[in-house]
Design an enzyme around this catalytic site. Structure first.
Site, PDB file in Angstrom:
ATOM      1  N   THR A   1      43.527 -45.330   6.457  1.00 32.27           N
ATOM      2  CA  THR A   1      44.054 -45.949   7.564  1.00 32.27           C
ATOM      3  C   THR A   1      44.447 -46.199   8.232  1.00 32.27           C
ATOM      4  O   THR A   1      43.283 -46.277   9.210  1.00 32.27           O
ATOM      5  CB  THR A   1      44.651 -43.990   7.776  1.00 32.27           C
ATOM      6  OG1 THR A   1      44.979 -43.902   8.418  1.00 32.27           O
ATOM      7  CG2 THR A   1      43.819 -43.168   8.020  1.00 32.27           C
TER       8      THR A   1
ATOM      9  N   TYR B   1      41.938 -36.199  10.934  1.00 33.18           N
ATOM     10  CA  TYR B   1      41.876 -37.103   9.477  1.00 33.18           C
ATOM     11  C   TYR B   1      41.712 -38.508  10.030  1.00 33.18           C
ATOM     12  O   TYR B   1      41.326 -38.608   9.003  1.00 33.18           O
ATOM     13  CB  TYR B   1      44.065 -36.983   9.761  1.00 33.18           C
ATOM     14  CG  TYR B   1      44.509 -38.307   9.162  1.00 33.18           C
ATOM     15  CD1 TYR B   1      44.203 -37.945   7.364  1.00 33.18           C
ATOM     16  CD2 TYR B   1      45.293 -39.275   9.313  1.00 33.18           C
ATOM     17  CE1 TYR B   1      44.811 -39.344   6.569  1.00 33.18           C
ATOM     18  CE2 TYR B   1      45.619 -40.032   8.513  1.00 33.18           C
ATOM     19  CZ  TYR B   1      45.462 -39.889   6.845  1.00 33.18           C
ATOM     20  OH  TYR B   1      46.066 -41.259   5.897  1.00 33.18           O
TER      21      TYR B   1
END
Ligand code: UDP
Length: 325
Positions: free
Chosen positions: A116, A140
């Site tokens: 990501t 995350y």
């Protein structure tokens, strides 16, 4: 060729399974169904297995003997990761470590990993390049960066080939309307906005209008889910053809503000829904835009749907179809 897809019953994974199935690959999905649904697996079998259950995972890999693994299964919500960091380290890091170990036992040589843009944190320049510093600002992002590190170190010691794809903001749905994004508690902007436009949520909130951007709201690079999956296919072909392991940004290189996205959803849906201003959301970088030159040059990635309107149209079509079931 046999390809194992973790998270193949989820949003991006199910689009990948569709692309692989249409391309004639022999595909097997592994999913714990925490977010995914069996009806979204359009090709191949589904094995309901949690990556944290090493024994069960190993068994599937030994049985199926995949040539390559495409690893999507993960927790992906930034706000949730801030509240429940260990859930993210457990699923995203330990899940990946288990997968690598099971791959080693089964002799799998290729891995495509879903990472990501959150690994960059607040980038020092825009658009972001792969060699730019990584410094996540939420759990995350850290969980994905640690998983990347584990993959690289494992590759160094064993010689397995990997492609790490750092996604920017994935949105939209299968243009044929067979599958799309479903989330038990949707947090992503385009998904929430189309749910507001279809009357499933009463209004949309804008999280922060005091950022240093053109209209004060955050900027993101939205990429259509099918283009993203296409990049995985290109990465797989690249590795199998003898290409080097590498990291690639996947985005279009163009950013839209939250308000631009909301206005486009209003325009496409022809619904003038309510917009409320709220405070900033914890863990949000002001802007994230990809430089994907590397994916275009090395992987020969040729995006087909670089168009915010098309992304929103496919998301909206899916939403209308799905609620009417
Ligand atoms: N956002 C918003 N309202 C929402 C959902 C998201 O204003 O209901 C903003 C969010 O703060 C961020 C951008 O939209 O600036 C994209 O958020 P999203 O959750 O879609 O993806 P992320 O960039 O966090 O992966």
């Amino acid at each position: 060729m046999r390809i194992l897809v973790t998270g193949g019953a989820g949003y991006i994974g199910s689009h990948m399974v569709k692309l692989l199935g249409e391309g004639g690959y022999d595909v097997l999905t592994v999913d714990n169904l925490s977010e995914g649904s069996p009806q979204f697996v359009l090709y191949g079998a589904l094995r309901v297995v949690d990556l944290l259950n090493f024994k069960a995972l190993e068994e599937v890999l030994l049985e199926f003997k995949p040539h390559a693994v495409i690893h999507f299964a993960a927790k992906v919500k930034v706000p949730e990761s801030v509240k429940k960091p260990l859930l993210y380290y457990e699923n995203n890091l330990m899940g990946t470590v288990n997968l690598l170990q099971a791959m080693e036992r089964a002799g799998v040589k290729y891995l495509i990993f879903s990472s990501t843009a959150a690994v960059y944190g607040i980038p020092q320049r825009m658009p972001v390049k792969e060699e730019d510093p990584t410094n996540p600002i939420n759990p995350y992002g850290w969980s994905k960066l640690f998983a990347e590190r584990a993959i690289r170190d494992y590759s160094y010691s064993t010689g397995i080939k990997y492609a790490i794809l750092r996604y920017f903001n994935v949105a939209g749905a299968d243009p044929e309307g067979r599958i799309g994004q479903v989330s038990k508690e949707p947090t992503h902007l385009i998904l929430r906005a189309v749910k507001v436009a279809t009357g499933q949520i009463p209004y949309i909130e804008v999280f922060g209008a005091d950022y240093n951007t053109s209209d004060g709201t955050c900027i993101r690079d939205y990429v259509h889910v099918m283009d993203l999956c296409e990049a995985h296919l290109r990465a797989l072909e690249h590795l199998i053809a003898g290409g080097e392991s590498d990291v690639f940004n996947i985005g279009y290189g163009r950013g839209y503000t939250v308000l631009e996205v909301i206005n486009k959803v209003k325009e496409v849906s022809k619904v003038d829904f309510e917009v409320r201003y709220a405070s900033r959301r914890e863990g949000d970088p002001p802007a994230l835009v990809a430089d994907s030159t590397k994916a275009k040059e090395i992987l020969q990635w040729k995006p087909k749907y670089d168009d915010l309107e098309f992304i929103i149209k496919t998301a909206l079509n899916w939403e209308r179809k799905y609620i009417n079931r």
